[in-house]
Structures are given as C-alpha cells and as structure tokens.
Motif scaffolding. Structure first.
Motif, PDB file in Angstrom:
ATOM      1  N   TYR A  36       3.306   0.936 -10.440  1.00 23.84           N
ATOM      2  CA  TYR A  36       2.498  -0.149  -9.906  1.00 23.84           C
ATOM      3  C   TYR A  36       1.663   0.372  -8.739  1.00 23.84           C
ATOM      4  N   LEU A  88       4.168   2.276  -6.384  1.00 21.78           N
ATOM      5  CA  LEU A  88       5.581   2.000  -6.610  1.00 21.78           C
ATOM      6  C   LEU A  88       5.964   2.418  -8.025  1.00 21.78           C
ATOM      7  N   GLY A 100      11.524   2.000  -6.402  1.00 20.49           N
ATOM      8  CA  GLY A 100      11.544   2.954  -5.318  1.00 20.49           C
ATOM      9  C   GLY A 100      10.868   2.355  -4.094  1.00 20.49           C
ATOM     10  N   SER A 101      10.908   3.083  -2.988  1.00 22.69           N
ATOM     11  CA  SER A 101      10.318   2.580  -1.740  1.00 22.69           C
ATOM     12  C   SER A 101       8.807   2.723  -1.706  1.00 22.69           C
TER      13      SER A 101
ATOM     14  N   GLN B  41      11.297  -0.222   5.362  1.00 21.39           N
ATOM     15  CA  GLN B  41      12.294  -0.189   4.294  1.00 21.39           C
ATOM     16  C   GLN B  41      11.701  -0.206   2.893  1.00 21.39           C
ATOM     17  N   GLY B  42      10.435  -0.442   2.766  1.00 19.06           N
ATOM     18  CA  GLY B  42       9.865  -0.515   1.423  1.00 19.06           C
ATOM     19  C   GLY B  42      10.294  -1.788   0.720  1.00 19.06           C
ATOM     20  N   LEU B  43      10.331  -1.722  -0.590  1.00 19.95           N
ATOM     21  CA  LEU B  43      10.654  -2.893  -1.412  1.00 19.95           C
ATOM     22  C   LEU B  43      12.173  -2.948  -1.605  1.00 19.95           C
ATOM     23  N   GLN B  44      12.785  -4.004  -1.106  1.00 21.14           N
ATOM     24  CA  GLN B  44      14.237  -4.163  -1.213  1.00 21.14           C
ATOM     25  C   GLN B  44      14.550  -5.357  -2.120  1.00 21.14           C
ATOM     26  N   PHE B 108       3.958  -9.657 -10.468  1.00 21.09           N
ATOM     27  CA  PHE B 108       4.218 -10.083  -9.099  1.00 21.09           C
ATOM     28  C   PHE B 108       3.290 -11.198  -8.648  1.00 21.09           C
TER      29      PHE B 108
END
Lengths: 109, 117
Positions: A36, A88, A100-101, B41-44, B108
C-alpha cells in the motif's frame, strides 16, 4: 508470533533515483502479500502477490515475492516527488492482515 | 460504490474523556479492522470484527473497545483518554474468504485524527 518487518524505516532520495523497499514476513498459513501507498490519510492499494517469482508491474513500480525466503521487495524506478509517501506491506492468511510499520520515502527535487 | 467511511474526520478531546469513532465498510464487506497509527509506532492493529464478533485483538489496554452492528458498521470506543492516544485511527474493510477461497485486499477509510490535550 506472526509479524511483518519493513526496511528501511525511512529513506531520502533524489528525483530520478531507483529505490528498493524491503518487506520480510512470518505469517502462519500465509496466503498473500500486499503493498500500500499512504500519502496523507488512507493507504491505497498497490499490489497483491500470491506466487513466488512473478513480478507485478504498474508503471514505474514493480514488486516480487519470494515465498521460500519469506520476503518481498517493492521497486520504484525514476522516482518523482509524488512518490514521497509511506509504503506499507501486509501479510494475509485468510484470518487477518499483518501490517509492517512502513517505510517513509522522501523524494527530493 | 461508496468506499469506507469514517466519522468524524477530526476530534479534539481532553484527558480523561471518552470517545467513539465510527466506520462504515464498503457495502457487502463483513470484516472491519481498526488500526492506530502514530509517527513513532507505525500502524498498530487494534481489533477486527466479522459478523458482529470480535475475531482478533491487538495488544492494547482494555480502555480500547469496539463493536460491530448487524449492518457491518463498526464503532471503536476509547475511555479515559490519555495524551498518548493521540493518533490517526484507521479502519479497513474487506471480504474475508475461507481457506481455498479467493484473494482479497483491505480497503481503508480516510481515518479519524484524534488529538488528546
């Protein structure tokens, strides 16, 4: 524990450069790997990969999956400032998506 | 067809308050997942609902809860807000297939930007 790890965390390049973003995964009953692009809010879908060794291409972007080594790469050639975004990747196993982050890419003019 | 709709787009709350965020999935999608995204933290992953049942849960405290209604719309609630809860909250909807079925992707919404002051 299932997880997806992306590298590098961030990257600064100049227009015209080629970049490679990495995504390694450990996902039980792995089915597919998704990429993404997130520019401001909603991540937008780029690629879905389910088979090893088959490259998917869209313009200057391409991606490939290695199910033996459990990783995927996203290549962007001739980068433009509009490619600046967070990229992503996610592993999917019919149960949930493991994200992932992200890799933050900054393309400078 | 309409995409994933999240409301509100922006929220400012004070510490100790509670907040409810809403997510309407793409028509026909029965799975809704919630994520918290912060620069550090990015996507959690928070949790995922399918057919009104919570199927998966991330590592967040009990102050974070959610539910899904019969029309697949989902709400997320955060009680006793803390400064660290300031983040972009994203929801994603998808068709979830059983093993042997087709592939799917997550779609999303635009997210709700929550600021706790």
């Amino acid at each position: 524990e299932d997880k997806v790890v992306q590298s590098p965390l961030s990257l600064v390049v100049h227009e015209g450069d080629t970049v490679t973003l990495n995504c390694s995964y450990e996902v039980t009953n792995f089915r597919s790997l998704l990429w993404y692009k997130q520019e401001k809010k909603a991540p937008t879908f780029l690629f879905m990969l389910t088979s090893s060794g088959i490259e998917k291409k869209s313009g200057r972007l391409s991606s490939i999956l290695d199910k033996k080594e459990l990783f995927s790469i996203l290549n962007i050639t001739a980068t433009q400032t509009g490619d600046s975004a967070v990229y992503l990747c996610a592993g999917y196993n019919f149960n949930k998506f493991y994200f992932g982050s992200g890799t933050k890419l900054n393309v400078k003019p | 067809k309409a995409g994933v709709t999240q409301t509100p787009r922006y929220l400012i709350k004070t510490r100790g308050q509670q907040v409810t965020l809403s997510c309407s999935p793409i028509s026909g999608h029965r799975s809704v997942s919630w994520y918290q995204q912060t620069p550090g933290q990015g996507l959690q992953f928070l949790f995922e609902y399918f057919s009104e049942t919570q199927r998966n849960k991330g590592n967040f405290p009990g102050r974070f809860s959610g539910r899904q209604f019969s029309n697949s719309r989902s709400e997320m609630n955060v009680s006793t807000l803390e400064l660290g809860d300031s983040a972009l909250y994203l929801c994603a909807s998808s068709l979830l297939w059983s093993p042997g079925g087709g592939d799917t992707e997550a779609f999303f919404g635009q997210g709700t930007r929550l600021t706790v002051v």
